[in-house]
Design an enzyme around this catalytic site. Structure first.
Site, PDB file in Angstrom:
ATOM      1  N   ASP A 152       0.834  -1.200   0.000  1.00  0.00           N
ATOM      2  CA  ASP A 152       0.000   0.000   0.000  1.00  0.00           C
ATOM      3  C   ASP A 152       0.868   1.250   0.000  1.00  0.00           C
ATOM      4  OD1 ASP A 152      -2.585   1.507   0.443  1.00  0.00           O
ATOM      5  OD2 ASP A 152      -1.420   2.149   2.179  1.00  0.00           O
ATOM      6  N   GLY A 164      -1.877   0.940  10.492  1.00  0.00           N
ATOM      7  CA  GLY A 164      -1.424   1.333  11.816  1.00  0.00           C
ATOM      8  C   GLY A 164      -1.864   0.391  12.917  1.00  0.00           C
ATOM      9  N   LEU A 208       1.758   0.809  20.791  1.00  0.00           N
ATOM     10  CA  LEU A 208       1.547  -0.527  21.347  1.00  0.00           C
ATOM     11  C   LEU A 208       2.853  -1.270  21.575  1.00  0.00           C
ATOM     12  CD1 LEU A 208      -0.675  -2.633  22.136  1.00  0.00           C
ATOM     13  CD2 LEU A 208      -0.457  -3.523  19.807  1.00  0.00           C
ATOM     14  N   TYR A 215       2.867  10.332   0.776  1.00  0.00           N
ATOM     15  CA  TYR A 215       3.983   9.846   1.572  1.00  0.00           C
ATOM     16  C   TYR A 215       5.308  10.374   1.026  1.00  0.00           C
ATOM     17  CZ  TYR A 215       0.441   6.480   3.163  1.00  0.00           C
ATOM     18  OH  TYR A 215      -0.704   5.881   3.655  1.00  0.00           O
ATOM     19  N   SER A 252       0.402   3.727  15.723  1.00  0.00           N
ATOM     20  CA  SER A 252       1.543   4.627  15.506  1.00  0.00           C
ATOM     21  C   SER A 252       2.773   4.207  16.297  1.00  0.00           C
ATOM     22  CB  SER A 252       1.180   6.075  15.867  1.00  0.00           C
ATOM     23  OG  SER A 252       0.057   6.512  15.138  1.00  0.00           O
ATOM     24  N   GLY A 253       2.845   2.931  16.645  1.00  0.00           N
ATOM     25  CA  GLY A 253       3.986   2.408  17.380  1.00  0.00           C
ATOM     26  C   GLY A 253       3.814   2.387  18.886  1.00  0.00           C
ATOM     27  N   LYS A 286      -3.310   5.899  -3.520  1.00  0.00           N
ATOM     28  CA  LYS A 286      -4.402   6.785  -3.131  1.00  0.00           C
ATOM     29  C   LYS A 286      -4.513   7.981  -4.064  1.00  0.00           C
ATOM     30  CE  LYS A 286      -3.714   5.047   1.485  1.00  0.00           C
ATOM     31  NZ  LYS A 286      -2.364   4.496   1.319  1.00  0.00           N
TER      32      LYS A 286
END
Length: 337
Positions: free
Chosen positions: A46, A235, A242, A51, A239-240, A77
Site C-alpha cells: 500500500d 497502523g 503498542l 507519503y 503509531s507504534g 491513493k
C-alpha cells in the site's frame, strides 16, 4: 470486487515510512526494507502520493519494477497531486500531520478530489511506481484529522469527483476496486449511507487496533461485514505506541494510554507472547478485516511482523484481556469468539 478476493495474504506492507516519515531514511535502507518484504512473502503493498510527496512510491517502484507484476497487489491513493514545483515544506498546512513528512521531497502537494485530478493522480502514480496498472485506489484523508471543519466540504468534492471517477474506472476494468483511505470512521459511515457510488472496501488506519476499537465496532465494522466488503487495517500498532513507541496519533502517548499499554504488556509477558502478535492477531480476528499493513522502515521489522502473525497465542490470553475489560465486549477474539 471484494478486497479479500484481490489481496494476497493477510499481511501487507504499509509504505508511509518510505516517504521519510519522522526521519531521513537512507535510500539503501528503504530499498532493503521493500526487498525484505518481498523475500518474506509479502505480496500486498500500500502506498500514497502523500507519503513524502511521491518519495515512497518512487522507492517502492524501484524495487518492484524487477518483480513479476502478476505476483503482487498494489493499492495507492488519490486526492493529492504532486507537482514538479518546489514549495517550503515547513509552510505546508497538513492538519494533524504537519511534521510527519517534513523529511520528504519538497515538491508542492495540491489537495484536489476532482475527477480530473483523480485521473492525473493515478497516471502519476503509475509512473512513480513503474507499473502498468493499480489494483486498488483509496480516496485519501477526506476526514476531520486533515481538514477539520472543512472535511464535509472536501467529502462532497470527492463525492462529485473522485468517487464517480473511480467507480467508472473500476467498472471499466482500469482498477479492480476502490474505497476510502482514512484515519476516522465517520467518512466511511457517510459513504456507506449513500445509495451510490459503490465502494469495494476501505483502508482504516488506527481505528481498529488493540488500543482503539470501540468506535469502529459500533457501526463501521458491522456495516462493512453485512455488505460483504472488507477493511484493510492500517497502523495496527497505533503509531507504534503498542510496541513501545513514543507517539499515538501523531502526538505523545498520554499517561492514561501508557497505563493501558503497560497492563496489556504485563499480560503478554505472563503468557510469553509479543505485543506485535497480540496487535496483529486482534485486528485480523474481525471477519470484516481483509488484511493488516504495518509500516516498516527497517528490514528487520519485516521479519518481526511475519513472526508475530505466525505466533501461537493461547486462548487464556484473550480471555484475560476480556476479563480485565481491556477489549470491547463486542470485539471478536481469536480462540474466544
Amino acid at each position: 470486487m471484494a478486497l479479500k478476493d484481490i489481496l494476497r495474504g493477510q499481511l501487507g506492507f504499509g509504505a508511509a515510512p518510505l516517504g521519510n516519515m519522522f526521519r531521513d531514511i537512507p535510500e539503501a535502507e528503504a530499498r532493503a526494507t521493500v526487498e525484505a518484504a518481498w523475500h518474506d512473502g509479502i505480496r500486498y503493498y500500500d502506498n500514497a502520493p502523500f507519503y513524502g510527496a511521491g518519495l515512497a512510491e518512487i522507492r517502492m517502484g524501484e524495487v518492484l519494477a524487477g518483480k513479476p507484476r502478476n505476483e503482487f497487489v498494489i493499492s495507492t491513493k488519490v486526492g493529492r497531486v504532486i507537482l514538479d514545483e518546489i514549495e517550503d515544506v515547513s509552510a505546508r498546512d497538513l492538519g494533524e500531520k504537519g511534521e510527519v513528512f517534513k523529511y520528504g521531497r519538497p515538491n508542492k502537494i495540491v489537495n484536489d478530489y476532482s475527477e480530473d485530478a483523480t485521473y492525473r493522480s493515478i497516471e502519476d502514480s503509475l509512473k512513480r511506481l513503474k507499473v502498468d496498472h493499480i489494483d486498488i485506489a483509496f480516496v485519501h484523508d477526506v476526514a476531520q484529522d486533515f481538514y477539520g471543519d472543512e472535511w464535509l466540504a472536501r467529502f462532497e468534492e470527492a463525492r462529485k469527483g473522485a468517487f464517480r471517477a473511480l467507480d467508472r474506472m473500476r467498472d471499466e476494468g482500469v482498477i479492480k476496486a476502490w474505497g476510502l483511505g482514512v484515519n476516522r470512521v465517520e467518512p466511511i459511515e457517510l459513504l456507506l449511507a449513500l445509495e451510490e457510488p459503490r465502494p469495494d472496501g476501505f483502508l482504516l488506519a488506527g481505528r481498529y487496533t488493540l488500543l482503539d476499537h470501540d468506535h469502529a465496532l459500533q457501526r463501521v465494522m458491522p456495516l462493512v461485514q453485512q455488505r460483504g466488503l472488507g477493511i484493510v487495517v492500517g497502523g495496527p500498532y497505533s503509531s507504534g505506541a503498542l510496541v513501545g513507541g513514543p507517539n499515538f496519533e501523531y502526538a505523545p502517548v498520554t499517561p492514561a494510554m501508557n497505563a493501558r499499554i503497560a497492563e496489556i504488556k504485563a499480560i503478554t509477558d505472563r503468557h510469553g507472547i509479543s505485543m506485535k502478535a497480540a496487535g496483529l492477531q486482534f485486528a485480523l480476528a474481525h471477519p470484516a478485516v481483509a488484511a493488516v499493513i504495518p509500516g516498516a522502515s527497517r528490514p528487520e521489522r519485516i521479519a518481526e511482523d511475519g513472526a508475530a502473525l505466525r505466533e501461537t497465542i493461547p486462548a487464556a490470553f484473550w480471555a484475560e484481556l476480556r476479563e480485565r475489560n481491556l477489549v470491547n465486549p463486542a470485539a471478536p477474539l481469536p480462540s474466544v469468539g
